[in-house]
Design a protein around this motif. Structure first.
Motif, PDB file in Angstrom:
ATOM      1  N   GLU A  91      36.187  38.158  36.860  1.00 51.41           N
ATOM      2  CA  GLU A  91      37.611  38.246  37.244  1.00 51.41           C
ATOM      3  C   GLU A  91      37.774  38.511  38.738  1.00 51.41           C
ATOM      4  N   GLN A  92      36.660  38.773  39.432  1.00 54.60           N
ATOM      5  CA  GLN A  92      36.724  39.004  40.874  1.00 54.60           C
ATOM      6  C   GLN A  92      36.396  37.745  41.665  1.00 54.60           C
ATOM      7  N   GLY A  93      36.318  36.595  40.976  1.00 55.37           N
ATOM      8  CA  GLY A  93      36.182  35.342  41.707  1.00 55.37           C
ATOM      9  C   GLY A  93      34.824  34.682  41.642  1.00 55.37           C
ATOM     10  N   MET A  94      33.761  35.490  41.610  1.00 50.99           N
ATOM     11  CA  MET A  94      32.414  34.917  41.531  1.00 50.99           C
ATOM     12  C   MET A  94      31.958  34.997  40.077  1.00 50.99           C
ATOM     13  N   LYS A 129      28.139  26.442  35.794  1.00 50.49           N
ATOM     14  CA  LYS A 129      29.264  25.875  35.032  1.00 50.49           C
ATOM     15  C   LYS A 129      30.499  25.647  35.909  1.00 50.49           C
ATOM     16  N   ARG A 130      30.433  26.149  37.141  1.00 53.59           N
ATOM     17  CA  ARG A 130      31.605  26.085  38.007  1.00 53.59           C
ATOM     18  C   ARG A 130      31.130  25.978  39.448  1.00 53.59           C
ATOM     19  N   SER A 131      31.851  25.162  40.216  1.00 55.50           N
ATOM     20  CA  SER A 131      31.513  24.963  41.622  1.00 55.50           C
ATOM     21  C   SER A 131      32.640  25.523  42.472  1.00 55.50           C
ATOM     22  N   LEU A 132      32.310  26.452  43.382  1.00 55.90           N
ATOM     23  CA  LEU A 132      33.323  27.123  44.208  1.00 55.90           C
ATOM     24  C   LEU A 132      32.947  26.945  45.671  1.00 55.90           C
ATOM     25  N   PHE A 239      34.081  39.322  46.503  1.00 57.55           N
ATOM     26  CA  PHE A 239      33.131  40.279  47.091  1.00 57.55           C
ATOM     27  C   PHE A 239      31.712  40.071  46.558  1.00 57.55           C
ATOM     28  N   VAL A 240      30.751  40.079  47.473  1.00 53.55           N
ATOM     29  CA  VAL A 240      29.326  40.106  47.148  1.00 53.55           C
ATOM     30  C   VAL A 240      28.726  41.177  48.053  1.00 53.55           C
TER      31      VAL A 240
END
Length: 388
Positions: A91-94, A129-132, A239-240
């Motif tokens: 849910e934080q984007g990554m 499964k997803r490309s960002l 955030f990472v």
């Protein structure tokens, strides 16, 4: 940008030094005619892309691709996966299953689409499964595609790309997922009265101390600030965490353009709880260097760095400890750091404008601070995603 689409486009993974050189040089060839493009130092670009030099590769892996037509390189892209990003909450984007792409440069839409397909195929083979994207290479480097503000030159460490890329990326099925804002503010005449009142009230509070960084204790200060950063930004979208070796690497890279009076740490009851980093805009020199410090550019650079006169200063990073966020104390500390640096910048660096970014479009606290000092958005970057 011209491109002949009669020939067949072929995609080649970067395998050796020659391929990598083409990968780096292509950006110079394609962007040379853009007056707002600032050529990066080639040494820095190679450092970013090279395992063993860039500590990101300790937890990430990347594949670079070139597009060629009739033997000529006409495009490039990176595909990459960051183990630390995969470990973040979705849910934080990554989060799990999310891979990334970046460093896109292309002569025409055909090349861009073929490159995006190659990056997606590689991510799929890695189980994504997803490309960002775009991220060049991590969220901490140059995130997002520039979609507004093409006519002003980016300041130090900010990306710039052709206005055509947006249509090409969206044409490949990518949806906008987040905007990053960059603000411009005139600082030579000071800030609105409300800001000055908040600063004056903070100065009367004995619990608060705003100090400059101490360059003699540079490594310790860098660790302190980046530790604060990891805490302050930990709930932010995308955030990472920065690792210890990345913190050391960033510190080493910034050491030459760090000035004690342009970086402030705020202490509350003796505990460091907030920081603000401001950098002189080295891009004003790089614009004429064509990516190289040779033969005489390094001398110009060293001379300038002794006492830079910087019409614009960039604020790349600012943070307040998580436990204080959304409190009145947080905004007091922010305004005090901004005002103290503003005074020194105007007096000692000849600065007239500040460049603040990136700020997430939903970061209410930071957007409110920018509004209060009279800053206006001058560049917008967009991050996209697509299910694979």
């Amino acid at each position: 940008m011209s491109g002949h689409s009669d020939g067949q486009i072929t995609i080649h993974p970067v395998k050796n030094k020659n391929d990598l050189r083409e990968f780096v040089e292509l950006a110079f060839r394609l962007n040379r005619g853009d007056p707002a493009w600032v050529p990066p130092l080639k040494g820095e670009v190679y450092g970013l892309l090279t395992p063993g030099k860039n500590p990101w590769f300790e937890h990430g892996k990347a594949q670079f691709f070139l597009a060629r037509r009739d033997g000529r390189t006409i495009g490039r892209i990176s595909a990459h996966i960051d183990a630390l990003a995969l470990a973040q909450p979705a849910e934080q984007g990554m989060g799990p299953g999310t891979g990334n792409w970046g460093l896109l440069e292309a002569e025409d839409e055909g090349a861009a689409q073929a490159l995006l397909v190659a990056a997606e195929d590689w991510l799929r083979t890695q189980g994504m499964k997803r490309s960002l994207g775009p991220l060049s290479i991590s969220i901490w480097d140059e995130p997002g595609l520039l979609i507004e503000g093409f006519d002003n030159r980016p300041t130090v460490m900010m990306g710039h790309n052709s206005p055509l890329y947006r249509g090409w990326v969206e044409g490949a099925g990518y949806q906008p997922v987040k905007q990053l804002l960059n603000y411009d503010v005139a600082i030579d005449d000071g800030f609105p009265p409300i800001v000055n009142r908040i600063v004056a009230a903070g100065e009367k509070n004995a619990r608060i101390r705003i100090r400059k960084v101490d360059k003699r204790r540079f490594d310790a200060e860098a660790k302190l600030i980046m530790g604060l950063l990891n805490d302050a930004w930990s709930d932010n979208w995308g955030f990472v965490p920065l690792t210890d070796s990345e913190i050391a690497y960033v510190g080493k890279k910034l050491k030459d353009i760090v000035f004690e009076d342009l970086i402030r740490v705020a202490e509350l009851d003796g505990e460091p709880v907030a920081f603000m980093i401001v950098l002189p805009n080295i891009n004003q020199l790089l614009i004429d260097m064509d990516g190289s410090l040779l033969p005489f550019n390094w001398a110009r650079l060293l001379w300038w760095l002794r006492k830079p006169q910087s019409h614009i200063l960039r604020v790349p990073l600012m943070g307040v400890a998580k436990k204080l966020q959304n409190s009145r104390m947080a905004s007091t500390l922010a305004f005090m750091m901004i005002e103290y640096i503003r005074r020194d910048a105007v007096r000692d660096y000849g600065t007239k404008r500040g460049d603040i970014g990136w700020v997430l479009d939903d970061n209410q606290g930071m957007n409110a601070v920018a509004e209060a000092i009279g800053a206006e958005v001058n560049r917008v970057y967009q991050i996209y995603d697509k299910l694979l």
